[in-house]
Write an enzyme that holds these catalytic residues in place. Structure first.
Site, PDB file in Angstrom:
ATOM      1  N   HIS A 185      35.612  51.909 103.070  1.00 16.26           N
ATOM      2  CA  HIS A 185      35.873  50.570 103.596  1.00 16.26           C
ATOM      3  C   HIS A 185      36.305  50.639 105.059  1.00 16.26           C
ATOM      4  O   HIS A 185      35.791  49.887 105.901  1.00 16.26           O
ATOM      5  CB  HIS A 185      36.962  49.894 102.760  1.00 16.26           C
ATOM      6  CG  HIS A 185      37.418  48.578 103.305  1.00 16.26           C
ATOM      7  ND1 HIS A 185      36.827  47.384 102.963  1.00 16.26           N
ATOM      8  CD2 HIS A 185      38.413  48.268 104.178  1.00 16.26           C
ATOM      9  CE1 HIS A 185      37.432  46.390 103.596  1.00 16.26           C
ATOM     10  NE2 HIS A 185      38.397  46.911 104.342  1.00 16.26           N
ATOM     11  N   GLU A 186      37.223  51.534 105.388  1.00 19.21           N
ATOM     12  CA  GLU A 186      37.729  51.616 106.761  1.00 19.21           C
ATOM     13  C   GLU A 186      36.660  52.134 107.722  1.00 19.21           C
ATOM     14  O   GLU A 186      36.519  51.620 108.833  1.00 19.21           O
ATOM     15  CB  GLU A 186      38.980  52.503 106.812  1.00 19.21           C
ATOM     16  CG  GLU A 186      40.145  52.007 105.977  1.00 19.21           C
ATOM     17  CD  GLU A 186      40.562  50.581 106.312  1.00 19.21           C
ATOM     18  OE1 GLU A 186      40.314  50.122 107.442  1.00 19.21           O
ATOM     19  OE2 GLU A 186      41.139  49.912 105.431  1.00 19.21           O
ATOM     20  N   HIS A 226      34.257  49.390 108.752  1.00 16.75           N
ATOM     21  CA  HIS A 226      34.709  48.523 109.835  1.00 16.75           C
ATOM     22  C   HIS A 226      34.265  49.074 111.190  1.00 16.75           C
ATOM     23  O   HIS A 226      33.808  48.329 112.063  1.00 16.75           O
ATOM     24  CB  HIS A 226      36.234  48.404 109.823  1.00 16.75           C
ATOM     25  CG  HIS A 226      36.778  47.397 108.855  1.00 16.75           C
ATOM     26  ND1 HIS A 226      36.342  46.092 108.808  1.00 16.75           N
ATOM     27  CD2 HIS A 226      37.748  47.501 107.899  1.00 16.75           C
ATOM     28  CE1 HIS A 226      37.019  45.427 107.882  1.00 16.75           C
ATOM     29  NE2 HIS A 226      37.863  46.273 107.298  1.00 16.75           N
ATOM     30  N   GLU A 237      35.835  41.724 106.009  1.00 14.49           N
ATOM     31  CA  GLU A 237      36.387  42.512 104.906  1.00 14.49           C
ATOM     32  C   GLU A 237      35.367  42.657 103.775  1.00 14.49           C
ATOM     33  O   GLU A 237      35.213  43.740 103.188  1.00 14.49           O
ATOM     34  CB  GLU A 237      37.675  41.871 104.387  1.00 14.49           C
ATOM     35  CG  GLU A 237      38.817  41.882 105.373  1.00 14.49           C
ATOM     36  CD  GLU A 237      39.217  43.278 105.816  1.00 14.49           C
ATOM     37  OE1 GLU A 237      39.190  44.197 104.980  1.00 14.49           O
ATOM     38  OE2 GLU A 237      39.554  43.450 107.001  1.00 14.49           O
TER      39      GLU A 237
END
Length: 269
Positions: A134-135, A138, A195
């Site tokens: 997820h990070e 980004h 997100e």
């Protein structure tokens, strides 16, 4: 003056578009990697200098191991889908910081921090991979530059309104309404979309890296339990609700496994 502002705004939007390789969609982005990355790297180094970085432990080594696997999987996907060299300016770095906050983050250019407080919820290597994917997503999707670009437009809109409105009372009412309206109606949905996008991209990357995407929904179930149900309404939050994320990740997991099979990955941790 109003026409000049509008013309400038339109030109800015037209010029400041970049394609997201993972979605194929044009994104709002006025800032190049050469602008964003040096700022991010400097801020990252400053943060590390002001916080306790955990070195040499099994947890710290695990963060680095998983990060390298996720970054490698992202590069494999990008190379295979017509984006060779996309990551050439990235400088991946993975650090574990002693802090009980349940959080992790990635700055533009691949500078990642995990707080020790998130490790009990991650539980294991696959849980770390969920968060890491997820990070990293980004950073891959340029979400930092997009947030700055959206903030620039928000400021331009405020200036344009104040220039166009001559009456002080009306200007004051405009500023109040614009501040709340642009935040709830534009900036917060913009953040929630990022997100959600990072959840989906991260799920795909972690699967290509050999981690079981079914575990992503389970991690967010643990996140929900940790929060004790204490969260603002989704429309007032920068993030989707836990229930929304659990539902999305459950629905997307089969497609992530299918994408991983294209890279010869048929079994998962």
């Amino acid at each position: 003056m109003k026409k000049i502002f509008l013309t400038f705004l339109m030109l800015l939007v037209l010029i400041g578009c970049k394609t997201n390789p993972f979605t194929g969609k044009s994104t709002l982005n006025f800032y190049s990697n050469s602008q964003m990355f040096p700022m991010a790297f400097s801020q990252y180094d400053q943060f590390l200098g002001e916080n306790k970085v955990v070195k040499g432990t099994s947890d710290a080594q695990m963060i680095t191991k998983v990060g390298q696997r996720i970054a490698s999987a992202a590069e494999r996907w990008l190379d295979a889908n017509g984006y060779p060299g996309y990551l050439k300016d990235y400088q991946w770095e993975y650090n574990l910081v002693q802090d009980e906050t349940v959080n992790a983050w990635c700055m533009p250019g691949g500078k990642i921090v995990f707080y020790t407080g998130i490790l009990p919820i991650a539980q294991n290597e696959t849980g770390i991979a969920v968060v890491m994917g997820h990070e990293v997503a980004h950073a891959l999707a340029d979400h930092g530059a997009q947030r700055m670009s959206a903030g620039t437009l928000q400021q331009i809109g405020a200036v344009a309104g104040n220039v166009a409105i001559q009456d002080d009372k009306t200007r004051g009412l405009f500023n109040q309404a614009y501040g709340v309206g642009s935040q709830i109606g534009v900036m917060l949905p913009f953040s929630r979309n990022h997100e959600t996008e990072a959840d989906r991209i991260g799920l795909q990357i972690m699967a290509i890296a050999g981690y079981n995407p079914d575990e992503a929904a389970k991690l967010w179930q643990r996140m929900k339990a940790e929060s004790g149900g204490q969260a603002p309404p989704e429309f007032l939050s920068t993030h989707p609700s836990n229930d929304t994320r659990i539902s999305n990740l459950t629905a997307w997991a089969p497609a992530a496994k299918q994408e991983a099979r294209k890279f010869g990955v048929t079994s998962f941790k």
